[in-house]
Design a protein around this motif. Structure first.
Motif, short mmCIF file in Angstrom:
data_model
loop_
_atom_site.label_atom_id
_atom_site.label_comp_id
_atom_site.label_asym_id
_atom_site.label_seq_id
_atom_site.Cartn_x
_atom_site.Cartn_y
_atom_site.Cartn_z
N PHE A 31 0.91 -1.20 0.04
CA PHE A 31 0.00 0.07 -0.05
C PHE A 31 0.80 1.40 0.02
N PRO A 32 0.38 2.39 -0.88
CA PRO A 32 1.17 3.41 -0.77
C PRO A 32 1.01 4.40 0.47
N HIS A 33 0.19 4.09 1.22
CA HIS A 33 -0.09 4.88 2.60
C HIS A 33 -1.29 4.15 3.20
N CYS A 34 -1.34 4.61 4.51
CA CYS A 34 -2.49 3.84 5.40
C CYS A 34 -3.80 4.22 5.06
N ASP A 35 -3.99 5.28 4.32
CA ASP A 35 -5.54 5.41 4.05
C ASP A 35 -5.93 4.27 2.87
N GLY A 41 -9.50 -2.31 4.18
CA GLY A 41 -9.85 -3.31 5.28
C GLY A 41 -8.55 -3.87 5.76
N VAL A 42 -7.46 -3.34 5.83
CA VAL A 42 -6.23 -4.05 6.13
C VAL A 42 -5.36 -2.80 7.04
N TYR A 43 -5.29 -3.56 8.35
CA TYR A 43 -4.61 -2.82 9.45
C TYR A 43 -3.64 -3.74 9.98
N ASN A 44 -2.65 -3.16 10.93
CA ASN A 44 -1.72 -3.71 11.83
C ASN A 44 -0.75 -4.91 10.99
N ILE A 45 -0.36 -4.18 9.73
CA ILE A 45 0.28 -4.92 8.49
C ILE A 45 1.94 -5.50 9.18
N PRO A 46 2.06 -6.78 9.34
CA PRO A 46 3.44 -6.99 9.95
C PRO A 46 4.05 -7.16 8.70
N ALA A 47 5.47 -6.88 8.98
CA ALA A 47 6.77 -6.83 8.06
C ALA A 47 6.63 -7.93 7.02
N THR A 48 6.33 -9.28 7.52
CA THR A 48 6.39 -10.24 6.44
C THR A 48 5.37 -10.40 5.53
N SER A 49 4.12 -9.27 5.56
CA SER A 49 3.20 -9.38 4.74
C SER A 49 3.51 -8.43 3.44
N PRO A 50 2.85 -8.98 2.26
CA PRO A 50 3.28 -8.44 1.06
C PRO A 50 2.59 -7.00 1.10
N TYR A 52 3.12 -4.58 3.46
CA TYR A 52 3.99 -3.91 4.29
C TYR A 52 4.72 -3.02 3.48
N ALA A 53 5.17 -1.84 3.96
CA ALA A 53 6.06 -1.25 3.31
C ALA A 53 6.65 -0.33 4.41
N PRO A 54 7.89 0.13 4.33
CA PRO A 54 8.26 0.78 5.49
C PRO A 54 7.89 2.13 5.69
N ALA A 55 7.43 2.79 4.79
CA ALA A 55 6.67 4.05 4.98
C ALA A 55 5.33 3.99 5.69
N LEU A 56 4.72 2.77 6.04
CA LEU A 56 3.49 2.52 6.48
C LEU A 56 3.74 2.34 8.13
N ASP A 57 5.05 2.14 8.35
CA ASP A 57 5.63 1.94 9.93
C ASP A 57 6.05 3.33 10.38
N VAL A 63 5.39 -3.26 12.38
CA VAL A 63 3.76 -3.35 12.12
C VAL A 63 3.56 -1.95 11.49
N GLY A 64 2.72 -1.99 10.24
CA GLY A 64 2.40 -1.04 9.83
C GLY A 64 1.00 -0.46 9.77
N CYS A 65 0.49 0.83 9.89
CA CYS A 65 -0.83 0.87 9.82
C CYS A 65 -1.58 0.48 11.11
N GLU A 66 -1.03 0.76 12.21
CA GLU A 66 -1.45 0.14 13.34
C GLU A 66 -2.86 0.53 13.90
N SER A 67 -3.47 -0.10 14.32
CA SER A 67 -4.89 0.15 15.20
C SER A 67 -5.16 -0.50 16.11
#
Length: 160
Positions: A31-35, A41-50, A52-57, A63-67
């Protein structure tokens, strides 16, 4: 009566909202950004997920886009990834054709003739009939005659 109108308005608003969020399933991973992730409908993206991007963390904890409200849903990410792979594997000029004649991924029909006034794409346009100017002149004359007739009728109605 007012309650039913309010319910109809609410149902319409929810329906239109659902239509505007439908393209979120065609998201691009990562994803380009958390929005964009939230829209899918994707939240709390682990670094092992496709997804995930460092910009989301933002806090660099893996963990990116934490909720605090929503959990990570690997099935949603897998569905988005499968759709993306299917679309990436399509040959050029292929689209999704829906309706009685097609319900899947098919070769999209191509325009064989450029419309008159269209952009020059190297395809020759046949203008052999030569009646274009006559048709435009006749149409303008008819429009002016109708406008004049309407003017005369209004003047007569106003004086009577």
């Amino acid at each position: 009566m007012r309650k039913s109108a309010a319910r109809a308005a609410l149902i319409t608003a929810v329906g239109l909202s659902a239509l505007t969020t439908a393209p979120a399933t065609a998201a691009i991973l990562p994803f380009p950004h958390c929005d964009a992730a939230a829209a899918a409908g994707v939240y709390n993206i682990p670094a092992t997920s496709p997804a995930y991007a460092p910009a989301l963390d933002s806090d660099s904890d893996g963990v990116g886009c934490e909720s605090d409200i929503y959990a990570y849903d690997a099935a949603t990410v897998a569905e988005i990834e499968a759709t993306q792979q299917q679309l990436d594997g399509l040959p050029p000029h292929t689209g999704i054709v829906a309706g009685p004649g097609g319900t899947g991924l098919e070769e999209a029909p191509q325009i064989e003739q450029v419309p008159i006034g269209g952009a020059d794409t190297g395809v020759a346009v046949d203008t052999a009939d030569g009646n274009d100017a006559a048709a435009v002149t006749g149409g303008l004359a008819l429009a002016m005659a109708l406008a004049g007739g309407a003017f005369v009728l209004r003047r007569r109605a106003g004086t009577a």
